[in-house]
Write a protein that holds these residues in place. Structure first.
Motif, PDB file in Angstrom:
ATOM      1  N   GLY A  32      60.294  12.192  82.380  1.00 44.61           N
ATOM      2  CA  GLY A  32      61.357  11.905  81.094  1.00 44.61           C
ATOM      3  C   GLY A  32      61.882  12.489  80.730  1.00 44.61           C
ATOM      4  O   GLY A  32      63.248  12.926  82.294  1.00 44.61           O
ATOM      5  N   LYS A  33      63.244  12.859  79.597  1.00 40.63           N
ATOM      6  CA  LYS A  33      64.451  13.274  79.939  1.00 40.63           C
ATOM      7  C   LYS A  33      64.645  14.349  81.165  1.00 40.63           C
ATOM      8  O   LYS A  33      65.734  14.065  81.897  1.00 40.63           O
ATOM      9  N   PHE A  34      63.765  14.741  80.969  1.00 40.59           N
ATOM     10  CA  PHE A  34      64.530  16.480  81.643  1.00 40.59           C
ATOM     11  C   PHE A  34      64.805  16.059  83.670  1.00 40.59           C
ATOM     12  O   PHE A  34      65.395  16.564  84.527  1.00 40.59           O
ATOM     13  N   TYR A  35      62.681  15.468  83.708  1.00 38.06           N
ATOM     14  CA  TYR A  35      63.050  15.034  85.148  1.00 38.06           C
ATOM     15  C   TYR A  35      64.494  14.491  85.553  1.00 38.06           C
ATOM     16  O   TYR A  35      64.772  14.260  86.376  1.00 38.06           O
ATOM     17  N   ASP A  36      64.178  13.443  84.715  1.00 37.07           N
ATOM     18  CA  ASP A  36      65.168  12.276  85.433  1.00 37.07           C
ATOM     19  C   ASP A  36      66.670  12.855  84.999  1.00 37.07           C
ATOM     20  O   ASP A  36      67.840  12.375  86.268  1.00 37.07           O
ATOM     21  N   TYR A  37      67.046  13.859  83.954  1.00 37.35           N
ATOM     22  CA  TYR A  37      68.008  14.740  84.638  1.00 37.35           C
ATOM     23  C   TYR A  37      68.173  15.772  85.673  1.00 37.35           C
ATOM     24  O   TYR A  37      69.105  15.254  86.263  1.00 37.35           O
ATOM     25  N   ARG A  38      67.259  16.342  85.419  1.00 40.41           N
ATOM     26  CA  ARG A  38      67.344  16.931  88.092  1.00 40.41           C
ATOM     27  C   ARG A  38      67.194  16.294  88.678  1.00 40.41           C
ATOM     28  O   ARG A  38      67.531  16.514  89.669  1.00 40.41           O
ATOM     29  N   LEU A 120      61.844  20.676  97.597  1.00 44.46           N
ATOM     30  CA  LEU A 120      59.784  20.178  97.370  1.00 44.46           C
ATOM     31  C   LEU A 120      59.293  19.196  96.672  1.00 44.46           C
ATOM     32  O   LEU A 120      58.849  18.377  96.902  1.00 44.46           O
ATOM     33  N   GLU A 121      60.125  19.115  95.170  1.00 47.59           N
ATOM     34  CA  GLU A 121      60.118  18.415  94.074  1.00 47.59           C
ATOM     35  C   GLU A 121      60.581  16.824  94.389  1.00 47.59           C
ATOM     36  O   GLU A 121      59.908  16.505  93.830  1.00 47.59           O
ATOM     37  N   MET A 122      62.028  17.239  94.542  1.00 46.27           N
ATOM     38  CA  MET A 122      62.701  15.409  94.866  1.00 46.27           C
ATOM     39  C   MET A 122      62.727  15.220  96.079  1.00 46.27           C
ATOM     40  O   MET A 122      62.672  13.522  95.924  1.00 46.27           O
TER      41      MET A 122
END
Length: 472
Positions: A32-38, A120-122
């Motif tokens: 999603g949008k926020f995940y792409d920004y992150r 961890l997440e990326m």
């Protein structure tokens, strides 16, 4: 906060089962949008993190935190033990900034900036999605017997995780002992650099343990910042929040039915699909309100927006908002509490910047030798002193000597009159100051001493000169 009376979720955490054993979370792959920004923010910060210890400014490492030798470089400025007060103030500035940031924006630091979350997440989870698959595949693989497929995937994943942990440990060591020491260890090998190599193995083991097993428990159990959240947040803080007013309405949440007008039935916009729970890397239900485990990673926002779009309902059921905005429709206000933290931050920053400009690259201290009285030598009075000169720069000073600035007299250095202070080094010794008795105005005269490198004045210091109580 919500219409749910049951708050049993606060009694346990999602990473521990009823028997008190570790329970692994298999979150759905976010998108999603926020995940792409992150992702953009995370990879920029990772690049900065990996590059910082290998950049040099005026010969100084851009960022270094050598705790053992008490030497710190921040943005290329070297800080020595003598500059410890500056380091303390800079840490206070950082703490107050994080407090202010948390009061205003909640735990956004954890979800967007924290190295633990980013790695961890990326990094590690994305590799895990590539090897093990998404949520369902990971769960099935965990329950699967140890066959060829599971062994192959586990060995591949754990090997990659170890290599990345080893790489992170090398960068971490470069921050602690300096990049030059790291390259020297690589050049000389682990035998000659045993202490650094042992430290490297320890760091590798710690990072490997954290990212393979401990994972999100760092944020819940080990990190003190998560505990501070409960003290710092209030109803006006902006958080990742579930709009319980819209989501529950009069009849509460309910499963989605095609062609149903939920405005007429009084049902909330939440269709109870549980996708916000499945995608959460902390294993919580955001609909229960603000919780200790939530790191504001925005995965639930992206997932909920996708579901709302697919069923024809407005987005923003989960969004960045304060509790007052949701419950009372009040817009965000910069409260007196926030203004107070801002004022403290501004004062500390002003003090820090002022002290930074007053700080010198060379520090000199000249002190009278304890227990020694002045000496008469004809018409001259002599005092003996010890001196220490600290060179904080990355260049040698090869022609150091002392001169009196505001008093007629002579300085005699014990040993060579002109001496050297090496880069990032210290020189200390003994000197005598001789002043004609008729030039002394009292029994204690403050004299100003100039430290010169050749003809260049690089530092000044003051000391007391003792003489007789009565004068001719």
């Amino acid at each position: 906060m919500s219409n749910l009376p049951d708050e049993a979720f606060r009694d346990t955490i999602g990473t521990i089962d009823e028997g008190g054993k570790r329970k692994f979370i298999f979150p759905k792959k976010p998108s999603g949008k926020f995940y792409d920004y992150r992702k953009i923010v995370s990879y920029v910060l990772l690049a900065i993190l990996f590059i910082n210890p290998f950049i040099k400014v005026n010969g100084n490492q851009f960022m270094m935190f050598n705790i053992l030798e008490r030497r710190f470089n921040i943005f290329g400025f070297p800080f020595w033990p003598q500059d410890f007060y500056l380091f303390v103030i800079s840490m206070l500035v950082g703490v107050v900034f994080i407090i202010l940031f948390t009061v205003v924006f909640g735990r956004i630091f954890c979800g967007w900036i924290c190295p633990q979350t980013i790695f961890l997440e990326m990094v590690f989870r994305r590799i895990e999605y590539w090897i093990d698959g998404d949520r369902g595949s990971q769960s099935r693989l965990a329950r699967m017997e140890w066959n060829a497929e599971k062994i192959r995937k586990r060995v591949l994943k754990w090997t990659i995780f170890f290599l990345i942990s080893f790489l992170i440990a090398n960068v971490f060591l470069a921050y602690l002992v300096g990049s030059d020491a790291l390259f020297l260890m690589i050049e000389q090998g682990p035998v000659k650099q045993a202490s650094n190599f042992i430290a490297l193995l320890i760091f590798t083991s710690v990072f490997y343990f954290v990212f393979v097993w401990f994972r999100e428990q760092v944020c819940i159990i080990a990190c003190p910042y998560g505990r501070l959240q409960g003290v710092l947040l209030d109803n006006k803080s902006i958080n990742v929040a579930y709009d319980f007013v819209r989501g529950e309405k009069e009849e509460g949440r309910a499963k989605f039915k095609k062609n149903e007008d939920r405005a007429l039935t009084g049902k909330g916009d939440c269709i109870d699909c549980l996708q916000c729970v499945h995608v959460c890397p902390m294993g919580i239900d955001i609909r229960n309100g603000t919780q200790l485990e939530c790191t504001n990673c925005t995965a639930c926002i992206d997932e909920c927006d996708h579901i709302m779009e697919s069923v024809g309902l407005p987005k923003g059921l989960i969004r960045y908002a304060s509790e007052d905005e949701i419950a009372k429709k009040e817009p965000f206000k910069f409260t007196s509490r926030m203004k107070g933290y801002t004022a403290v931050l501004f004062i500390l920053l002003s003090i820090f910047v002022g002290m930074l400009f007053l700080r010198t690259d060379v520090q000199a201290v000249v002190l009278r030798l304890p227990g020694q009285l002045f000496q008469h030598d004809g018409e001259k009075i002599s005092n003996v002193y010890t001196y220490k000169i600290v060179n904080k720069t990355m260049k040698d000073y090869n022609d150091i000597h002392f001169e009196l600035i505001d008093q007629k007299g002579e300085i005699r250095n014990v040993g060579k009159k002109h001496f050297k202070v090496p880069k990032e080094g210290i020189s200390q010794g003994t000197l005598f100051i001789e002043i004609n008795e008729v030039l002394l105005e009292s029994d204690k005269t403050k004299v100003k001493i100039g430290v010169y490198n050749g003809s260049e004045l690089i530092e000044t210091t003051t000391t007391n000169f003792l003489g007789p109580r009565s004068f001719n």
